[in-house]
Motif scaffolding. Structure first.
Motif, PDB file in Angstrom:
ATOM      1  N   LEU A 134      10.454  26.620 155.954  1.00  0.00           N
ATOM      2  CA  LEU A 134      11.050  25.303 156.678  1.00  0.00           C
ATOM      3  C   LEU A 134      12.725  25.073 156.463  1.00  0.00           C
ATOM      4  O   LEU A 134      13.621  24.796 156.760  1.00  0.00           O
ATOM      5  N   ALA A 135      12.564  25.629 154.968  1.00  0.00           N
ATOM      6  CA  ALA A 135      14.205  24.669 154.054  1.00  0.00           C
ATOM      7  C   ALA A 135      15.293  26.006 154.743  1.00  0.00           C
ATOM      8  O   ALA A 135      15.973  25.669 155.063  1.00  0.00           O
ATOM      9  N   ARG A 136      14.969  26.925 154.907  1.00  0.00           N
ATOM     10  CA  ARG A 136      15.709  27.799 156.660  1.00  0.00           C
ATOM     11  C   ARG A 136      16.077  27.308 157.743  1.00  0.00           C
ATOM     12  O   ARG A 136      16.926  28.181 158.251  1.00  0.00           O
ATOM     13  N   THR A 137      14.653  26.574 158.224  1.00  0.00           N
ATOM     14  CA  THR A 137      14.764  26.845 159.962  1.00  0.00           C
ATOM     15  C   THR A 137      14.848  25.356 159.668  1.00  0.00           C
ATOM     16  O   THR A 137      15.124  24.706 161.319  1.00  0.00           O
ATOM     17  N   SER A 138      14.965  24.179 159.389  1.00  0.00           N
ATOM     18  CA  SER A 138      15.403  22.584 159.227  1.00  0.00           C
ATOM     19  C   SER A 138      16.334  23.045 160.183  1.00  0.00           C
ATOM     20  O   SER A 138      17.440  23.949 159.852  1.00  0.00           O
ATOM     21  N   HIS A 139      16.234  21.527 161.359  1.00  0.00           N
ATOM     22  CA  HIS A 139      17.807  21.697 162.291  1.00  0.00           C
ATOM     23  C   HIS A 139      17.713  20.449 162.691  1.00  0.00           C
ATOM     24  O   HIS A 139      15.909  19.438 162.710  1.00  0.00           O
ATOM     25  N   GLY A 140      18.729  19.509 162.826  1.00  0.00           N
ATOM     26  CA  GLY A 140      18.704  18.006 163.718  1.00  0.00           C
ATOM     27  C   GLY A 140      18.745  17.941 165.324  1.00  0.00           C
ATOM     28  O   GLY A 140      18.212  19.742 165.477  1.00  0.00           O
ATOM     29  N   ASP A 141      19.662  17.493 165.922  1.00  0.00           N
ATOM     30  CA  ASP A 141      19.174  17.764 167.501  1.00  0.00           C
ATOM     31  C   ASP A 141      21.179  17.444 167.325  1.00  0.00           C
ATOM     32  O   ASP A 141      21.680  16.778 167.143  1.00  0.00           O
ATOM     33  N   SER A 142      21.270  17.958 168.958  1.00  0.00           N
ATOM     34  CA  SER A 142      22.583  17.209 169.289  1.00  0.00           C
ATOM     35  C   SER A 142      22.758  16.424 170.907  1.00  0.00           C
ATOM     36  O   SER A 142      22.106  17.052 171.751  1.00  0.00           O
ATOM     37  N   HIS A 143      23.511  16.097 171.400  1.00  0.00           N
ATOM     38  CA  HIS A 143      23.621  15.561 172.695  1.00  0.00           C
ATOM     39  C   HIS A 143      24.809  15.223 173.408  1.00  0.00           C
ATOM     40  O   HIS A 143      25.991  14.952 172.752  1.00  0.00           O
ATOM     41  N   ASN A 144      25.088  16.562 173.918  1.00  0.00           N
ATOM     42  CA  ASN A 144      26.387  17.098 174.691  1.00  0.00           C
ATOM     43  C   ASN A 144      26.686  16.255 176.171  1.00  0.00           C
ATOM     44  O   ASN A 144      27.398  16.952 176.623  1.00  0.00           O
ATOM     45  N   ALA A 148      32.759  12.988 178.288  1.00  0.00           N
ATOM     46  CA  ALA A 148      33.770  14.105 178.532  1.00  0.00           C
ATOM     47  C   ALA A 148      33.710  13.961 175.894  1.00  0.00           C
ATOM     48  O   ALA A 148      34.607  15.650 176.030  1.00  0.00           O
ATOM     49  N   ASP A 149      34.237  12.651 176.429  1.00  0.00           N
ATOM     50  CA  ASP A 149      35.323  11.979 174.597  1.00  0.00           C
ATOM     51  C   ASP A 149      34.160  12.154 173.744  1.00  0.00           C
ATOM     52  O   ASP A 149      34.527  11.379 173.196  1.00  0.00           O
ATOM     53  N   ILE A 150      32.970  12.086 174.108  1.00  0.00           N
ATOM     54  CA  ILE A 150      31.592  12.219 173.203  1.00  0.00           C
ATOM     55  C   ILE A 150      30.406  13.716 172.439  1.00  0.00           C
ATOM     56  O   ILE A 150      30.665  13.841 173.616  1.00  0.00           O
ATOM     57  N   LEU A 151      30.056  13.080 171.413  1.00  0.00           N
ATOM     58  CA  LEU A 151      29.413  14.284 171.074  1.00  0.00           C
ATOM     59  C   LEU A 151      28.629  13.560 169.997  1.00  0.00           C
ATOM     60  O   LEU A 151      29.587  12.992 168.360  1.00  0.00           O
ATOM     61  N   ALA A 152      26.887  13.680 169.737  1.00  0.00           N
ATOM     62  CA  ALA A 152      26.795  12.691 168.718  1.00  0.00           C
ATOM     63  C   ALA A 152      25.760  14.508 168.785  1.00  0.00           C
ATOM     64  O   ALA A 152      24.833  15.289 169.260  1.00  0.00           O
ATOM     65  N   VAL A 153      25.231  13.752 166.820  1.00  0.00           N
ATOM     66  CA  VAL A 153      24.320  15.182 166.400  1.00  0.00           C
ATOM     67  C   VAL A 153      23.782  14.631 165.883  1.00  0.00           C
ATOM     68  O   VAL A 153      24.375  13.291 165.338  1.00  0.00           O
ATOM     69  N   ILE A 154      22.665  14.584 165.813  1.00  0.00           N
ATOM     70  CA  ILE A 154      21.403  13.577 165.027  1.00  0.00           C
ATOM     71  C   ILE A 154      21.328  15.132 163.982  1.00  0.00           C
ATOM     72  O   ILE A 154      20.698  15.912 163.461  1.00  0.00           O
ATOM     73  N   LEU A 155      20.880  14.223 162.455  1.00  0.00           N
ATOM     74  CA  LEU A 155      20.975  14.734 161.184  1.00  0.00           C
ATOM     75  C   LEU A 155      20.164  15.120 160.499  1.00  0.00           C
ATOM     76  O   LEU A 155      19.168  13.445 160.427  1.00  0.00           O
ATOM     77  N   LYS A 156      19.628  15.653 159.932  1.00  0.00           N
ATOM     78  CA  LYS A 156      18.106  15.081 159.252  1.00  0.00           C
ATOM     79  C   LYS A 156      18.610  15.945 157.458  1.00  0.00           C
ATOM     80  O   LYS A 156      18.799  16.709 157.164  1.00  0.00           O
ATOM     81  N   GLU A 157      18.262  14.519 157.086  1.00  0.00           N
ATOM     82  CA  GLU A 157      18.859  14.623 155.298  1.00  0.00           C
ATOM     83  C   GLU A 157      17.499  14.272 154.527  1.00  0.00           C
ATOM     84  O   GLU A 157      16.318  13.348 154.539  1.00  0.00           O
ATOM     85  N   PRO A 158      17.895  15.079 152.982  1.00  0.00           N
ATOM     86  CA  PRO A 158      17.115  14.352 152.015  1.00  0.00           C
ATOM     87  C   PRO A 158      16.244  13.053 151.662  1.00  0.00           C
ATOM     88  O   PRO A 158      17.308  12.535 152.070  1.00  0.00           O
ATOM     89  N   ILE A 159      15.224  12.719 151.829  1.00  0.00           N
ATOM     90  CA  ILE A 159      15.453  10.746 151.611  1.00  0.00           C
ATOM     91  C   ILE A 159      16.204  10.489 150.396  1.00  0.00           C
ATOM     92  O   ILE A 159      16.068   9.185 149.925  1.00  0.00           O
ATOM     93  N   GLY A 160      15.499  11.385 149.573  1.00  0.00           N
ATOM     94  CA  GLY A 160      15.833  11.067 148.119  1.00  0.00           C
ATOM     95  C   GLY A 160      15.073  11.531 147.144  1.00  0.00           C
ATOM     96  O   GLY A 160      14.663  12.543 146.299  1.00  0.00           O
ATOM     97  N   VAL A 161      15.084  10.467 145.910  1.00  0.00           N
ATOM     98  CA  VAL A 161      14.215  11.260 144.877  1.00  0.00           C
ATOM     99  C   VAL A 161      12.720  10.705 145.395  1.00  0.00           C
ATOM    100  O   VAL A 161      12.753   9.305 145.907  1.00  0.00           O
ATOM    101  N   VAL A 162      11.952  11.610 144.737  1.00  0.00           N
ATOM    102  CA  VAL A 162      10.248  11.450 145.680  1.00  0.00           C
ATOM    103  C   VAL A 162       9.391  11.014 144.369  1.00  0.00           C
ATOM    104  O   VAL A 162       9.099  12.410 143.492  1.00  0.00           O
ATOM    105  N   SER A 163       7.911  10.005 144.736  1.00  0.00           N
ATOM    106  CA  SER A 163       7.392  10.506 143.206  1.00  0.00           C
ATOM    107  C   SER A 163       6.293  11.083 143.583  1.00  0.00           C
ATOM    108  O   SER A 163       6.013  10.338 145.075  1.00  0.00           O
ATOM    109  N   ILE A 164       5.755  11.832 143.483  1.00  0.00           N
ATOM    110  CA  ILE A 164       3.940  12.818 143.596  1.00  0.00           C
ATOM    111  C   ILE A 164       3.193  12.421 142.644  1.00  0.00           C
ATOM    112  O   ILE A 164       3.787  12.079 141.548  1.00  0.00           O
TER     113      ILE A 164
END
Length: 508
Positions: A134-144, A148-164
């Motif tokens: 999953l670390a290698r295949t994780s991806h976001g999305d895009s809206h094309n 004509a003058d707008i491109l939106a990208v959906i990013l997935k980013e790590p949430i931060g520090v996790v207590s387990i």
């Protein structure tokens, strides 16, 4: 008693000395600053099997700070997915190379049979490998299609520090349902295992170093829920808490984490039913029920601790489960033939017995068991395989999580009644149905309130398939792509192509 299959001898030797479990903070294994330790006495053998550093708020503070720094400076969060996956796969290899040592200490700390400990520790490597993928295949999305003058990208980013925070019943497996997925996402972590089963988590520290995990990315603090766990759930530098344990503690964590609005993922209790229809593989169902209640000594959130059997077959089916229960191998966990070992603590054994005796006083029939089990040479911290029928839905044994080898039997006549009994619980972790009619199975599966539904099987699990509950069995999911997504935040990036934006302020 004399008809039960009791195993007293063992084929695996006790270790020569107690295992020394230490904290792992900022890449260094260390004792507590004040030198305090706690001893774990084996529930099956009555000897000290491990000594663990006993952490305080001081160690927790240092560990959280290390995780915060490691996340913020990007040593892990901005590493490529390929690099993270390479390290996670190395950890998986090291787990498999050390299964025997891990299984032995886990067996002695928890009381579970060594064959099951081997399966748990060795099988956990597959979770690490799947998380690596999953670390290698994780991806976001895009809206094309926004113009004509707008491109939106959906990013997935790590949430931060996790207590387990992990429990004692499957200490390494449950850790591996959380930690590699958080690491795969790019998070940094602070881990607290149960004080009763700290050692396999402590052993993992050496694997992480050998695999090349940067210092501070994963920190392990040993000790009690108060003060260590409580600080891990309230600290402002922690972005998420993932906890497996009792529903009561889960509620406390939700309340305390609310002060900083950190994300909380919970995998809590269950009162999981298997519904048995006459038109099914009754022999297979009886075997699955027996497995479902006695696996891990019944100390399992997914234990099928209640069965709902059609009235027409109830007598014969219960008789068959009792017969199979007598053949289950109870006793010395250090014999690979043993299927059911010791109860984790004397207090928990007494709690189990209290449920059984209260149900008997309320009119339920004890068909088998109902008392502690003496194993020659090991004592009585074992509990007999117990089957109780004539259980009514209002009894505590039908509604509350006993967490032991105790099966409650209820009956039904119609599918609607079976579904109503299934849903008549505060929990909603898992449920099962045994029926040869696919339409009945589908109707049941769609109407029951449970995070997992098994049809004509029980407790089959795979790293690809999400796990978690509804109602008071928890919130969020573990493993699979859905469990991985729990550790990610979604960010929207909107980009204008060229200088095409019309001015808002009209100038003269």
């Amino acid at each position: 008693m004399n008809q039960m299959n009791i195993i007293s001898d063992q084929t695996v030797a006790l270790p020569n000395k107690a295992y020394q479990a230490r904290h792992f903070i900022n890449g260094v294994s260390q004792d507590s600053f004040d030198g305090q330790k706690s001893n774990r006495i084996s529930p099956s053998h009555g000897v000290v099997v491990s000594q663990a550093a006993l952490g305080t708020a001081v160690e927790a503070e240092v560990a959280i700070a290390a995780a915060r720094t490691a996340f913020d400076d990007g040593r892990w969060s901005r590493m490529s997915g390929k690099e993270r996956a390479t390290i996670l796969n190395k950890v998986a290899d090291l787990i498999e190379a050390n299964v025997e040592q891990m299984a032995l200490i886990e067996t002695l700390e928890s009381g579970k049979p060594i064959a099951q400990a081997r399966g748990e520790c060795g099988g956990a490597a597959d979770l690490w490998r799947y998380a690596a993928s999953l670390a290698r295949t994780s991806h976001g999305d895009s809206h094309n299609t926004l113009g004509a003058d707008i491109l939106a990208v959906i990013l997935k980013e790590p949430i931060g520090v996790v207590s387990i925070i992990t429990p004692w019943n499957f200490p390494f497996w449950i850790l591996s349902q959380k930690l590699p997925f958080a690491l795969a996402a790019g998070c940094t972590c602070v881990v607290k295992p149960s004080e009763m089963t700290p050692s396999t988590t402590a052993m993992l520290a050496g694997f992480l170093v050998e695999a090349g995990l940067p210092a501070g990315v994963c920190n392990i603090v040993l000790g009690f829920g108060d003060p260590v766990g409580s600080l891990m759930t309230t600290h402002a530098d922690v972005d998420m808490v993932t906890f497996t344990g009792s529903t009561a503690v889960g509620k406390m964590i939700t309340k305390s984490a609310g002060d900083t609005l950190k994300k909380v993922a919970l995998e809590l209790g269950g009162k999981n039913p298997q519904v048995i229809f006459p038109n099914c593989d009754l022999e297979g169902a009886a075997d699955a029920v027996t497995f479902g209640i006695y696996f891990n000594v019944g100390q399992c959130c997914n234990s099928s601790s209640r069965i709902i059997v059609h009235e027409d077959i109830a007598d014969a089916f219960v008789a068959r489960v009792v017969e199979l229960s007598r053949q289950v191998a109870f006793g010395n966990p250090l014999n690979p033939e043993t299927q059911v070992g010791a109860i984790v603590t004397p207090e928990h054994a007494e709690k189990i017995n209290t449920y059984v005796q209260a149900a008997a006083e309320a009119g339920a029939e004890i068909c088998l068991g109902g008392a502690s089990l003496m194993v020659p040479g090991l004592g009585d911290q074992f509990y007999q395989p117990t089957v109780m029928r004539d259980v009514t839905p209002d009894m505590a044994i039908a509604r509350e999580e006993v967490f032991g080898p105790v099966l409650a039997v209820l009956t039904f006549r119609t599918l609607d009644e079976a579904i109503a009994l299934t849903n008549d619980a505060t929990y909603g972790l898992s449920a099962g149905i045994w029926c040869d009619d696919v339409h009945t199975c589908l109707d049941f599966s769609r109407r029951v309130q449970a995070g997992t539904v098994w049809t004509n099987t029980w407790m089959d699990g795979f790293p690809e398939v999400a796990f978690g509950g509804v109602k008071q069995s928890g919130q969020g999911r573990e493993i699979g792509s859905y469990g991985f997504d729990e550790f990610l935040e979604v960010k929207s990036l909107v980009m204008r192509v060229g200088r095409t934006r019309a001015p808002w302020v009209k100038t003269a």
